[in-house]
Enzyme design. Sequence first.
Site, PDB file in Angstrom:
ATOM      1  N   TYR A 142      90.145  36.298  77.636  1.00 34.35           N
ATOM      2  CA  TYR A 142      91.553  35.954  77.807  1.00 34.35           C
ATOM      3  C   TYR A 142      91.769  34.444  77.849  1.00 34.35           C
ATOM      4  O   TYR A 142      92.853  33.958  77.512  1.00 34.35           O
ATOM      5  CB  TYR A 142      92.093  36.549  79.116  1.00 34.35           C
ATOM      6  CG  TYR A 142      92.518  37.982  79.006  1.00 34.35           C
ATOM      7  CD1 TYR A 142      91.595  38.985  78.758  1.00 34.35           C
ATOM      8  CD2 TYR A 142      93.858  38.344  79.165  1.00 34.35           C
ATOM      9  CE1 TYR A 142      91.983  40.303  78.674  1.00 34.35           C
ATOM     10  CE2 TYR A 142      94.252  39.664  79.084  1.00 34.35           C
ATOM     11  CZ  TYR A 142      93.321  40.638  78.841  1.00 34.35           C
ATOM     12  OH  TYR A 142      93.713  41.951  78.757  1.00 34.35           O
ATOM     13  N   LYS A 191      78.199  44.493  78.815  1.00 33.39           N
ATOM     14  CA  LYS A 191      77.639  44.869  77.512  1.00 33.39           C
ATOM     15  C   LYS A 191      76.406  43.990  77.308  1.00 33.39           C
ATOM     16  O   LYS A 191      76.291  43.233  76.329  1.00 33.39           O
ATOM     17  CB  LYS A 191      78.704  44.667  76.423  1.00 33.39           C
ATOM     18  CG  LYS A 191      78.331  45.190  75.051  1.00 33.39           C
ATOM     19  CD  LYS A 191      78.262  46.704  74.960  1.00 33.39           C
ATOM     20  CE  LYS A 191      77.766  47.136  73.587  1.00 33.39           C
ATOM     21  NZ  LYS A 191      77.552  48.593  73.474  1.00 33.39           N
ATOM     22  N   ASP A 223      80.465  50.948  77.054  1.00 32.69           N
ATOM     23  CA  ASP A 223      80.718  52.167  76.264  1.00 32.69           C
ATOM     24  C   ASP A 223      80.338  53.415  77.072  1.00 32.69           C
ATOM     25  O   ASP A 223      81.066  54.404  77.114  1.00 32.69           O
ATOM     26  CB  ASP A 223      80.005  52.116  74.897  1.00 32.69           C
ATOM     27  CG  ASP A 223      78.562  51.661  74.973  1.00 32.69           C
ATOM     28  OD1 ASP A 223      78.096  51.271  76.066  1.00 32.69           O
ATOM     29  OD2 ASP A 223      77.871  51.700  73.930  1.00 32.69           O
ATOM     30  N   ASP A 247      90.667  45.486  81.756  1.00 32.24           N
ATOM     31  CA  ASP A 247      91.973  45.829  81.187  1.00 32.24           C
ATOM     32  C   ASP A 247      91.889  47.200  80.523  1.00 32.24           C
ATOM     33  O   ASP A 247      92.741  48.064  80.734  1.00 32.24           O
ATOM     34  CB  ASP A 247      92.383  44.756  80.163  1.00 32.24           C
ATOM     35  CG  ASP A 247      93.735  45.046  79.539  1.00 32.24           C
ATOM     36  OD1 ASP A 247      94.673  45.383  80.297  1.00 32.24           O
ATOM     37  OD2 ASP A 247      93.850  44.952  78.303  1.00 32.24           O
ATOM     38  N   ASP A 251      93.301  51.292  82.067  1.00 33.31           N
ATOM     39  CA  ASP A 251      94.236  52.198  81.391  1.00 33.31           C
ATOM     40  C   ASP A 251      93.608  53.587  81.260  1.00 33.31           C
ATOM     41  O   ASP A 251      94.279  54.607  81.445  1.00 33.31           O
ATOM     42  CB  ASP A 251      94.601  51.686  79.984  1.00 33.31           C
ATOM     43  CG  ASP A 251      95.785  50.717  79.994  1.00 33.31           C
ATOM     44  OD1 ASP A 251      95.962  50.013  81.010  1.00 33.31           O
ATOM     45  OD2 ASP A 251      96.524  50.661  78.986  1.00 33.31           O
TER      46      ASP A 251
END
Length: 369
Positions: A142, A191, A223, A247, A251
């Site tokens: 970001y 990751k 993942d 983020d 969701d």
Amino acid sequence: MLKKIIVMLPGDGIGPEVIRAAAGILRECAHEFGHHFDLPEYPLGGAAIDAKGVPLPAETLEACQKANAVLLGAVGGPRWDAQPVGNRPESGLLALRQELGLYVNVRPVRLHQPLRAISPLKHDRLGGLDIEIVRELAGGMYFGERGSQQISGGERAFDTESYSTPEVERIAAFAYARAENRSRRLTSVDKANVLISSQLWRRTVTSMSQLYPSVRLEHLYVDNAAMQLVLRPEQFDVILTSNMFGDILSDEAAALVGSIGLLPSASFGTGTPLFEPIHGSAPQLAGKEAANPIGAILSVAMMLRDTFGLGIEADWIERSLERVLAAGYRTPDIAEPAGRVVGTSHFAEILRQEMQLTLEHAGRYGWGV
Ligand code: IPM
Ligand code: MG
């Protein structure tokens, strides 16, 4: 009796509607418990671009810096899609987070028992889902170096993911402390099989584990974490992750408990704390009384409890909300065949009435109800 200034940033789309609902609940608290909450409103995001030409006007920032807390609705919408990245509504929110030094974003994901049936997961998989996502908020992709350039054949654009040891340490310290006060399980998501920044993240989080001997640390690749969330969400307690992964995973986690409209969040750091539902501005729902104000209302409860130390007031809101849901009241996003679907402001009004009832009840019988 507390005296506080809480800046309201309604923003765009359904933002003003959910903030109106949440402000009503704050006023109710002030009224019943004798607090004085000053709730000035300032523009942010698309509303600020329209009014002042920029997504984070200087007056808005200054008011937030001087306040005791900030309550934000949502920003963004198709109206401002043509704006370059630096002048989009969203950049107003990102600049605000950065200016207030907010590097922690806590997103509790809790199953409301009356809403069990609307989860897309089978009941036996859901368990008693109760997770806290601790999202790094001030770094990563970001805020990394970015740009675009013309090349033969078109254009190249890039955004960079980067983290430093101190950046990882401060967010990890927060997550470890949260885990110590919950079920003492911490899952760090990265990751590290591909990204160097994730390897640093993992090494740093691991090296801190000796400071928190009671916390059981586990690492997951993002993942796999995304898959585990839908396979067996109950395995998670506190999830610690980067800005971008947080983020996305929040969701996903929101969908498990029924609707993104349900999730609150709190952001902390060096400046004024900020509270906001995790949902977006949902422009297609704006002005239709179709927004779910629960995320915004629970954000108010987090503000009262975590920042002002008003646990009784926060409990009061949360318990009353559970009763309203148990009575079958639903906004359209969480509608059920047997539910009573009501609009945004109507839902808030029903909650306010329930709070009155709960208060009378508590006055008579104590809080243990
Ligand atoms: C969120 C939102 C924001 C984010 C957007 C609106 C910039 O999606 O708070 O989750 O990506 O942080
Ligand atoms: Mg998001």
